[in-house]
Enzyme design. Structure first.
Site, mmCIF file in Angstrom:
data_model
loop_
_atom_site.group_PDB
_atom_site.id
_atom_site.type_symbol
_atom_site.label_atom_id
_atom_site.label_comp_id
_atom_site.label_asym_id
_atom_site.label_seq_id
_atom_site.Cartn_x
_atom_site.Cartn_y
_atom_site.Cartn_z
ATOM 1 N N SER A 188 35.742 39.702 36.301
ATOM 2 C CA SER A 188 34.885 39.943 37.309
ATOM 3 C C SER A 188 33.160 40.368 37.543
ATOM 4 O O SER A 188 32.960 41.638 36.948
ATOM 5 C CB SER A 188 34.618 40.144 38.612
ATOM 6 O OG SER A 188 34.822 40.485 39.722
ATOM 7 N N HIS A 190 30.574 41.373 39.337
ATOM 8 C CA HIS A 190 30.276 43.070 39.967
ATOM 9 C C HIS A 190 31.269 43.856 39.258
ATOM 10 O O HIS A 190 30.134 45.057 40.256
ATOM 11 C CB HIS A 190 30.076 42.184 41.337
ATOM 12 C CG HIS A 190 31.281 42.844 41.907
ATOM 13 N ND1 HIS A 190 31.503 43.534 42.539
ATOM 14 C CD2 HIS A 190 32.602 41.444 41.562
ATOM 15 C CE1 HIS A 190 33.000 43.461 42.713
ATOM 16 N NE2 HIS A 190 33.701 42.754 42.936
ATOM 17 N N THR A 226 29.063 22.605 42.470
ATOM 18 C CA THR A 226 28.200 23.176 41.510
ATOM 19 C C THR A 226 27.677 25.275 40.905
ATOM 20 O O THR A 226 27.750 25.661 41.953
ATOM 21 C CB THR A 226 27.009 22.872 42.584
ATOM 22 O OG1 THR A 226 27.288 21.110 42.499
ATOM 23 C CG2 THR A 226 25.384 22.831 41.909
ATOM 24 N N CYS A 308 40.252 48.746 48.348
ATOM 25 C CA CYS A 308 40.884 47.604 49.177
ATOM 26 C C CYS A 308 41.670 48.226 50.189
ATOM 27 O O CYS A 308 41.706 47.492 51.383
ATOM 28 C CB CYS A 308 41.553 46.567 47.855
ATOM 29 S SG CYS A 308 40.115 45.508 46.919
HETATM 30 N N1 PLP Z 1 41.290 42.784 39.602
HETATM 31 C C1 PLP Z 1 40.942 44.336 39.851
HETATM 32 C C2 PLP Z 1 41.495 45.516 38.731
HETATM 33 C C3 PLP Z 1 40.316 44.604 40.548
HETATM 34 O O1 PLP Z 1 39.559 46.221 40.764
HETATM 35 C C4 PLP Z 1 39.015 43.335 41.047
HETATM 36 C C5 PLP Z 1 38.098 44.663 42.571
HETATM 37 O O2 PLP Z 1 38.432 45.090 43.218
HETATM 38 C C6 PLP Z 1 39.907 42.299 41.623
HETATM 39 C C7 PLP Z 1 40.969 41.827 40.633
HETATM 40 C C8 PLP Z 1 39.255 41.252 42.224
HETATM 41 O O3 PLP Z 1 37.889 40.861 41.990
HETATM 42 P P1 PLP Z 1 36.949 39.828 42.581
HETATM 43 O O4 PLP Z 1 36.382 41.079 43.310
HETATM 44 O O5 PLP Z 1 35.775 39.812 41.458
HETATM 45 O O6 PLP Z 1 37.229 38.251 43.124
#
Ligand code: PLP
Length: 362
Positions: A188, A190, A226, A308
């Site tokens: 990811s 970000h 897209t 989360c």
């Molecule tokens: N996997 C892990 C280990 C993460 O820390 C995160 C985000 O906190 C994700 C997956 C999900 O990433 P995204 O924010 O790009 O959906």
């Protein structure tokens, strides 16, 4: 504001921002083309996407392709739901400390599910058994809550020997450590100083996927929709930057981590002290009321357990799996150190947190 929550997200690197701005042109520009259009504007945008793809691909082992997605969550869903063994109904094995993007997805599948055990140091059992008929194993490289580095090389070797596909959630490893080998790998942007709203799934040559999103057939038919050249360009530059600075960034977090252990001497580290990414400091202290700490120390952005899970009010699942009591989990904080964290930030944060803890009589 002192930002110590780098596992939740990272600030956009100025270099990535610069690269994005070029592809956010208005009507007078030539940079707003659809990368899937056949005319010149489209081809220019497509070229930018392909440059970005190569930059992102450099993070991964050789011998695969990069599929851009909207997030790592989408990439993991594509890997878990779209691969042939899962579609054929074979068993799935995941660790007990996977991110919800893997855990919830695996639980939602009708396939038999095995949960691999994790020890008190937060390390998945590399020799953990999975039943015959398991067609997919998914284990993360670095845990997002406690920063522990998992034995994914060994797990991949065992999965291969058993004829199962191996998925690695490398979201917290990408750009910080060399990414481990696997059949499919999710990242990811970000989390490594790139933009939000874009992730990628790397897929080893020969691994077939059924798409989740159908439509125009973009991304080799694996992910219709897209693409945003700006997001791709930002992710590409962030990947290139992270690769070129990997040793420097690691030395920086190593040094900050060592300093933090001194500054937080009254706290206990959750998870292995050695098998870990040093940008993650998950600490506990008996009796600390973390909710009160967070409201007392608003100048510092940090997290109680997982970002989360922190809205849920429930104690962290990962901390419970490594054997912490509910009280210990509730007295735990996660400090995330990063590329732009200065020594003075860490020192000031420690002083503010220690003062607030003392005011709680702890
Ligand atoms: N996997 C892990 C280990 C993460 O820390 C995160 C985000 O906190 C994700 C997956 C999900 O990433 P995204 O924010 O790009 O959906």
């Amino acid at each position: 504001m002192i930002y110590l929550d780098h596992q939740a997200t990272t600030p956009l690197a100025p270099e990535a921002r610069e690269a994005m701005l070029r592809w956010l042109g208005g009507p007078d520009s030539t940079t707003f083309g659809n990368p899937h259009s056949p005319h010149r504007l489209g081809r220019q945008a497509e070229a930018a996407v392909e440059v970005a793809r190569e930059r992102v691909a450099a993070l991964f082992p050789a011998g695969g392709r990069v599929i851009f997605t909207g997030s790592a969550t989408e990439a993991l869903n594509l890997a878990l739901r779209g691969c042939a063994p899962v579609r054929a109904g074979m068993g799935v094995a995941i660790s007990g400390i996977e991110h919800a993007a893997v855990e919830e997805t695996a639980r939602s599948l009708p396939n038999p599910l095995t949960i691999l055990s994790v020890d008190g140091d937060g390390l998945v059992d590399a020799e953990g058994e999975w039943p015959a008929g398991t067609g997919l194993v998914s284990v993360m490289q670095v845990n997002n809550e406690i920063g522990t580095i998992q034995p994914v090389d060994r797990l991949y070797e065992r999965a291969r020997a058993a004829g199962a596909l191996f998925v690695c959630d490398a979201v917290q490893a990408a750009g910080k450590l060399p990414i481990a080998a696997a059949d499919m790998i999710a990242i990811s942007a970000h989390k490594f100083y790139g933009p939000k709203g874009i992730g990628a799934l790397w897929v080893r040559e020969g691994v077939e996927l059924t798409p989740l999103l159908t439509g125009g057939g973009q991304e080799g038919g694996c992910r219709s929709g897209t693409l945003s050249p700006a997001l791709c360009a930002g992710m590409g530059v962030a990947a290139e930057l992270a690769l070129s600075r990997m040793a420097k960034d690691a030395a920086h977090t190593d040094r900050l981590f060592a300093r933090a252990l001194d500054l937080f001497a009254g706290w206990t580290l959750n998870g292995s002290a050695t098998q870990r990414y040093t940008g993650n400091l998950n600490l506990r202290r008996q009796g600390v009321d973390v909710a009160r700490l967070m409201s007392d120390v608003r100048q510092v952005a940090f997290s109680a357990g997982s970002a989360c899970a922190s809205d849920s009010g429930k104690p962290s699942r990962v901390l419970a799996v490594i054997g912490l009591s509910a009280a210990e989990a509730k007295g735990s904080i996660r400090l995330g150190l990063g590329r732009y964290t200065a020594d003075a930030d860490l020192e000031q944060a420690a002083s503010l947190l220690e003062t607030a803890v003392a005011a709680q009589g702890r």
